[in-house]
Design an enzyme around this catalytic site. Structure first.
Site, mmCIF file in Angstrom:
data_model
loop_
_atom_site.group_PDB
_atom_site.id
_atom_site.type_symbol
_atom_site.label_atom_id
_atom_site.label_comp_id
_atom_site.label_asym_id
_atom_site.label_seq_id
_atom_site.Cartn_x
_atom_site.Cartn_y
_atom_site.Cartn_z
ATOM 1 N N HIS A 80 41.159 48.155 44.140
ATOM 2 C CA HIS A 80 41.558 46.782 43.843
ATOM 3 C C HIS A 80 42.920 46.770 43.154
ATOM 4 O O HIS A 80 43.818 45.991 43.526
ATOM 5 C CB HIS A 80 40.491 46.146 42.944
ATOM 6 C CG HIS A 80 40.837 44.788 42.425
ATOM 7 N ND1 HIS A 80 40.318 43.625 42.966
ATOM 8 C CD2 HIS A 80 41.631 44.385 41.394
ATOM 9 C CE1 HIS A 80 40.776 42.589 42.299
ATOM 10 N NE2 HIS A 80 41.577 43.022 41.344
ATOM 11 N N GLU A 81 43.097 47.631 42.155
ATOM 12 C CA GLU A 81 44.353 47.652 41.412
ATOM 13 C C GLU A 81 45.502 48.196 42.251
ATOM 14 O O GLU A 81 46.626 47.690 42.192
ATOM 15 C CB GLU A 81 44.187 48.472 40.134
ATOM 16 C CG GLU A 81 43.143 47.932 39.168
ATOM 17 C CD GLU A 81 43.361 46.483 38.797
ATOM 18 O OE1 GLU A 81 44.519 46.017 38.809
ATOM 19 O OE2 GLU A 81 42.361 45.798 38.501
#
Length: 299
Positions: free
Chosen positions: A144-145
């Site tokens: 996600h990051e």
């Protein structure tokens, strides 16, 4: 990159068109003289973009200082080795340079990404995440990051904030001059004392609406980053990670300058939701479950 530039140019064009319409109506229809509008626009842009661009350039330094994040330069244990290897693999798959990887001390499950560009970024995870998530869930959070970085979200947010700041500064002063000129009965003279009070109030009101726009985009990019995490780690892992985040109960100890880039955000309902940087977890999970089965597991 080209999408971000296109968004930036289109937004600026929209602001300039609207500003031109406002000036034409005020001067042509109402006969209100607003002074040197070119100077006003230039000064507004300097102030509007200055803060957001400086914050962007200093984002990694401020994030490390604000959270006490310690960058992993030489892995000290197996967990740190795994973090570096996982982020490195995902960064290569996303087509970006290896971000700096850091750990910061915080009780909640969280992580964030920041940095001035796709190839100069930082990915940090909390100690709470390492303690409370299994490797599959943590892998999805890292995906996600990394997707935030690959999507250029930090740059885009800075540009959008700069445009919104400029818009607020210009519009508040244009509207303030119009209101002041009619209240004082003086259309040609300089602004009265009431002008500064009006502008102060309008700055707050327009600033609130600008924040709503910025937070709408922030919520939109969370869905995109979730989809990116699902592509890099697998949809089931991403769903499990979001479900695990419910243990935070809305707690977020990240400092304000990086809070919007954490995977976990504050909970808001009703009108308060308009100022939230993250959508509700149940909506994010539902969006993931509607994605094609082809990304159920990572490639």
């Amino acid at each position: 990159m080209f999408k971000r530039i296109g968004l930036f140019l289109a937004t600026n064009l929209a602001v300039m068109v609207l500003l031109g319409i406002v000036l034409s109506v005020l001067q042509g229809v109402f006969g209100v003289t607003l002074g040197n509008n070119g100077v006003l626009l230039v000064m507004a842009a300097l102030f509007g973009f200055g803060g957001s661009l400086v914050s962007l350039l200093m984002s990694k330094w401020m994030a490390k200082r604000g959270t006490g994040a310690q960058v992993i330069k030489q892995p000290r244990n197996e967990a740190e080795q795994w973090l570096l290897a996982t982020v490195g693999r995902q960064a290569a798959a996303a087509g970006i340079k290896m971000p700096e990887v850091a750990i910061y001390d915080a009780p909640e499950i969280n992580a964030f990404a920041t940095g001035p560009s796709r190839n100069n970024s930082l990915v940090a995870v909390s100690t709470g995440l390492l303690q409370q998530m299994d490797r599959n869930e943590a892998e999805a959070v890292l995906g996600h990051e990394v997707s935030h970085v690959a999507n250029g979200d930090m740059v885009t947010m800075a540009l959008i904030q700069g445009v919104l700041n400029t818009f607020v500064i210009v519009l508040a002063r244009l509207v303030g001059r119009v209101i002041d000129s009619y209240l004082s009965g003086n259309r040609e003279g300089g602004p009265g004392f009431g002008y500064y009070i009006i502008v102060f109030v309008l700055d707050m009101v327009f600033g609130l609406f600008a924040s709503m726009i910025a937070m709408w985009f922030s919520r939109h990019r969370e869905f995109r980053a979730d989809a990116g995490g699902a592509s890099l780690a697998g949809r089931d892992k991403m769903v499990a990670a979001l479900q695990r985040l419910s243990l935070n109960h809305g707690v977020n100890t990240l400092p304000k300058q990086v809070a919007a880039f954490g995977i976990s955000g504050a909970i808001g309902h009703g009108l308060k939701r308009l100022l939230m940087s993250h959508p509700p977890l149940e909506e994010r999970i539902a969006a993931l479950r509607q994605m094609p089965d082809t990304i159920r597991t990572a490639a």
